[in-house]
Design an enzyme around this catalytic site. Sequence first.
Site, PDB file in Angstrom:
ATOM      1  N   GLU A 211       8.067   3.632   0.322  1.00 60.86           N
ATOM      2  CA  GLU A 211       8.071   3.108  -1.042  1.00 60.86           C
ATOM      3  C   GLU A 211       7.996   4.185  -2.110  1.00 60.86           C
ATOM      4  O   GLU A 211       8.749   4.157  -3.089  1.00 60.86           O
ATOM      5  CB  GLU A 211       6.926   2.110  -1.234  1.00 60.86           C
ATOM      6  CG  GLU A 211       7.180   0.756  -0.596  1.00 60.86           C
ATOM      7  CD  GLU A 211       6.935   0.716   0.890  1.00 60.86           C
ATOM      8  OE1 GLU A 211       6.459   1.734   1.450  1.00 60.86           O
ATOM      9  OE2 GLU A 211       7.206  -0.311   1.526  1.00 60.86           O
ATOM     10  N   HIS A 280      -1.952  -8.596   1.459  1.00 54.08           N
ATOM     11  CA  HIS A 280      -0.607  -9.095   1.148  1.00 54.08           C
ATOM     12  C   HIS A 280      -0.621 -10.214   0.102  1.00 54.08           C
ATOM     13  O   HIS A 280       0.334 -10.975   0.013  1.00 54.08           O
ATOM     14  CB  HIS A 280       0.068  -9.636   2.408  1.00 54.08           C
ATOM     15  CG  HIS A 280       0.580  -8.578   3.345  1.00 54.08           C
ATOM     16  ND1 HIS A 280      -0.253  -7.822   4.128  1.00 54.08           N
ATOM     17  CD2 HIS A 280       1.834  -8.154   3.621  1.00 54.08           C
ATOM     18  CE1 HIS A 280       0.474  -6.983   4.862  1.00 54.08           C
ATOM     19  NE2 HIS A 280       1.738  -7.173   4.568  1.00 54.08           N
TER      20      HIS A 280
HETATM   21  C1  LIG Z   1       4.049  -0.155   2.755  1.00 52.94           C
HETATM   22  C2  LIG Z   1       4.659  -1.342   3.401  1.00 52.94           C
HETATM   23  N1  LIG Z   1       5.971  -1.567   3.240  1.00 52.94           N
HETATM   24  C3  LIG Z   1       6.548  -2.635   3.824  1.00 52.94           C
HETATM   25  C4  LIG Z   1       5.811  -3.502   4.573  1.00 52.94           C
HETATM   26  C5  LIG Z   1       6.480  -4.711   5.228  1.00 52.94           C
HETATM   27  N2  LIG Z   1       6.584  -4.453   6.674  1.00 52.94           N
HETATM   28  C6  LIG Z   1       5.632  -4.882   7.504  1.00 52.94           C
HETATM   29  S1  LIG Z   1       5.886  -4.360   9.060  1.00 52.94           S
HETATM   30  C7  LIG Z   1       7.308  -3.579   8.666  1.00 52.94           C
HETATM   31  C8  LIG Z   1       8.076  -2.866   9.719  1.00 52.94           C
HETATM   32  C9  LIG Z   1       7.281  -1.795  10.376  1.00 52.94           C
HETATM   33  O1  LIG Z   1       7.928  -1.302  11.512  1.00 52.94           O
HETATM   34  P1  LIG Z   1       7.256  -0.287  12.514  1.00 52.94           P
HETATM   35  O2  LIG Z   1       6.470   0.728  11.786  1.00 52.94           O
HETATM   36  O3  LIG Z   1       8.317   0.198  13.401  1.00 52.94           O
HETATM   37  O4  LIG Z   1       6.193  -1.166  13.330  1.00 52.94           O
HETATM   38  P2  LIG Z   1       6.448  -2.419  14.268  1.00 52.94           P
HETATM   39  O5  LIG Z   1       6.406  -3.617  13.386  1.00 52.94           O
HETATM   40  O6  LIG Z   1       7.730  -2.228  14.961  1.00 52.94           O
HETATM   41  O7  LIG Z   1       5.284  -2.451  15.197  1.00 52.94           O
HETATM   42  C10 LIG Z   1       7.568  -3.734   7.306  1.00 52.94           C
HETATM   43  C11 LIG Z   1       8.741  -3.197   6.617  1.00 52.94           C
HETATM   44  C12 LIG Z   1       4.430  -3.249   4.684  1.00 52.94           C
HETATM   45  N3  LIG Z   1       3.616  -4.054   5.359  1.00 52.94           N
HETATM   46  N4  LIG Z   1       3.883  -2.161   4.111  1.00 52.94           N
END
Ligand SMILES: Cc1ncc(C[n+]2csc(CCOP(=O)(O)OP(=O)(O)O)c2C)c(N)n1
Lengths: 477, 336
Positions: A211, A280
Amino acid sequence: MATEILMPALSPTMEEGTLAKWLVKEGDAVTSGQILAEIETDKATMEFEAVDEGIIGRLLVPEGTAGVKVNTPIALLLEEGEDAASAGAPKAAAPGHPAPGQPAPGQPAPEQTAQKSDAPRPEGKVTSAVEEVPHPARAADTAPDWPEGTKMKAMTVREALREAMAEEMERDDSVFLMGEEVGEYQGAYKVSQGLLDRFGARRVIDTPITEQGFAGIGVGAAFGGLRPIIEFMTFNFAMQAIDQIVNSAAKTLYMSGGQMGAPMVFRGPNGAAARVGAQHSQDYAAWYAMVPGLKVAMPYSAADAKGLLKSAIRDPNPVIFLENEILYGRSFDVPVLEDFTIPFGKARIWREGSDVTIVSFGIGMAHALEAADRLAGDGISAEVIDLRTLRPLDYDTVLGSVMKTNRCVTVEEGWPVGSIGNHLSAVIMERAFDYLDAPVINCTGKDVPMPYAANLERLAILNPDEVVAAVKKVTYR
Amino acid sequence: MAARKTAELPNVSKDDLLRYYRDMLLIRRFEEKAGQLYGMGLIGGFCHLYIGQEAVVVGLEAAAAEGDKRITSYRDHGHMLACGMDPKGVMAELTGRARGYSKGKGGSMHMFSKERHFYGGHGIVGAQVPLGAGLAFSDRYRGNDRVTFTYFGDGAANQGQVYETYNMAELWDLPVIFVIENNQYAMGTSVRRSTKSPTLWQRGAAYGIEGEAVDGMDVLAVREAGERAVAHCRSGKGPYILEVMTYRYRGHSMSDPAKYRSREEVQKMREERDAIDHVRELLTQGGHATDDELKAIDKEIKAIVNEAAEFAKDSPEPDPAELWTDIYAEVAPQTA
Ligand SMILES: Cc1ncc(C[n+]2csc(CCOP(=O)(O)OP(=O)(O)O)c2C)c(N)n1
Ligand SMILES: [Mg+2]
């Protein structure tokens, strides 16, 4: 040419001082660097040196005088051969700064129209941040948002936002959309559905989860002349980027003396969704509304979502556009017009009434309108105002209404301390105190992080019952 | 299990194998149950299941010692079960009930257990990474030899604060193991679409941090790598990075339509690389357990999970007064 020697400011906070002692007398020749006087500031006694050479023609302020304002002429300095009488009387205190609105010498005229701050400003001696307005308030702008007889069609807020972006991207090639999952995934909440297919990967850009990085890249692109729309998957994640939003986007126009700014939109869902817990579920309306240099919109209806987003994209300033996940799926009538915009700073009166003014914005409007319906059943006539934008904020419509109803309840989802309701209460108290028949009540979310448990979440989030109760309190029913 | 070579079996005891089997199966069954309860409306909001990734936490917990710490993201149910937290308390938190680990106030993404040295449960992608380094800082400060397992995803690996943390962790020799759970997707974004430096563990080299990639569908490989990482950290050599290659079978959360990958891709993983099948095979082929014995274990696990679900349904909602508690501490919380 005689020169006026002015009372100097000898500390950053000094506004006036005491001319304690003259170390020269009329007729003395002085050289630059020579000590002319001792001056007591608010912090210390300072020596005041001559800048130019010449002859002291007259001492205009006798020693021992207190309360001498900075920039008051205190002596006349003559050139060789000049006499004090021909130099004439001193003019009124010289202004210390160039007239407002004039570019400083050597600065190019601003490319964008640098606007004055949207918040009311102090004028003259008024020490509050709230502008004096005549009583009653200036007549509010009550022009309808679209011409009478315009064809309408039902549309969800989600579709309205999508249409606004698509139309503006069609209209201006410098507009692009960037954010997490906006492209191939079709938007985490499907707002950008179809835009990648329509506009291609040059203009609908998926980012990594970064972000602060992509918000900053957006600001830089805006400096570079593009019109970015930066989507935050939700505004909770914009906290990672708030430094770029506030320090880079909001302040650059000012810091550059109007040379460059960040015409762009930061948008995404804001506030509580349902059961998504403390990290959230936060409403940032009051946070961003605090920042001079940002504009802030928080629409409730689909028509406003569309019209305001189009205005936001065209606005020469950074705009925070606060959407709401729960509202995305709600349908409203939207005018079918070639090019439909809603101006910032114009509230909408959803419902006229005479007993109380309910002021809200965003999803708070759903609670406000439901409460007004129920109150009507109890014989209480509520006027309901949707602010639509929080910066600029349409004070005139609010004040005009409060002067009519004499009572006010504000409604918002965010936390109570430092809320929009707090700000409105202060403005109403300052400008319409004599019209009030009851204290203003702020209905807000509870002063707690959002709990996950269903029963606690229900208690934490504002509801129409609380609005009804507040109205009954201010109407003494 | 055709794809796996069972010939080069590491020396592993029957007890260990049975334990890993049980622990992984518990996570899987628990998550399946959570998915079911979500569908029934008993769990709300986001709910990120760990199905497919079980070998990661179970392998690393096998390398951990009592007192070691762990911290992770919102995809946290598996981590909690693997570190010995009570399935009843976890499930009751998922249903938002008073007897959940956070009294119902945290939810799926935010659970904690001081007793089990589990520090959450964090919803903001990447935020747990500096927190994990801070936990390690606290141990180094006190001069003990504990280590902190800091889990994050392949998507989180692009966040700026991860690299700020790498720099300080190495600078100060913090005993932190950065565990990148590379399940190949961040929501709908594959690693390939989010970076041109897809070998995530190697990014540590820029800061002087050692690391390696591990097959995360093989619990024994994970354990072994975990032991190397732990030895490195405990001996005062600073941080270590493990990039554990894994796969999530379910959507990102319960509301993910998962159109970004093919059904075949998921199916292939499940059939050829499943970590639980792998251990089951080791158990039967090595003559450590009969089908009947394994069935008995399955039954036992199912009972634990059902009991947790019943507990989670029966536990009362939190008292309304809880809305206003735990916002400020009356007395400074005791340190771990
Ligand atoms: C700072 C932030 N940006 C966006 C999100 C929304 N979001 C939640 S999980 C996610 C994907 C994360 O992927 P990864 O780090 O690969 O973990 P996984 O879910 O695969 O375990 C996103 C974009 C968030 N929670 N926090
Ligand atoms: Mg991932």
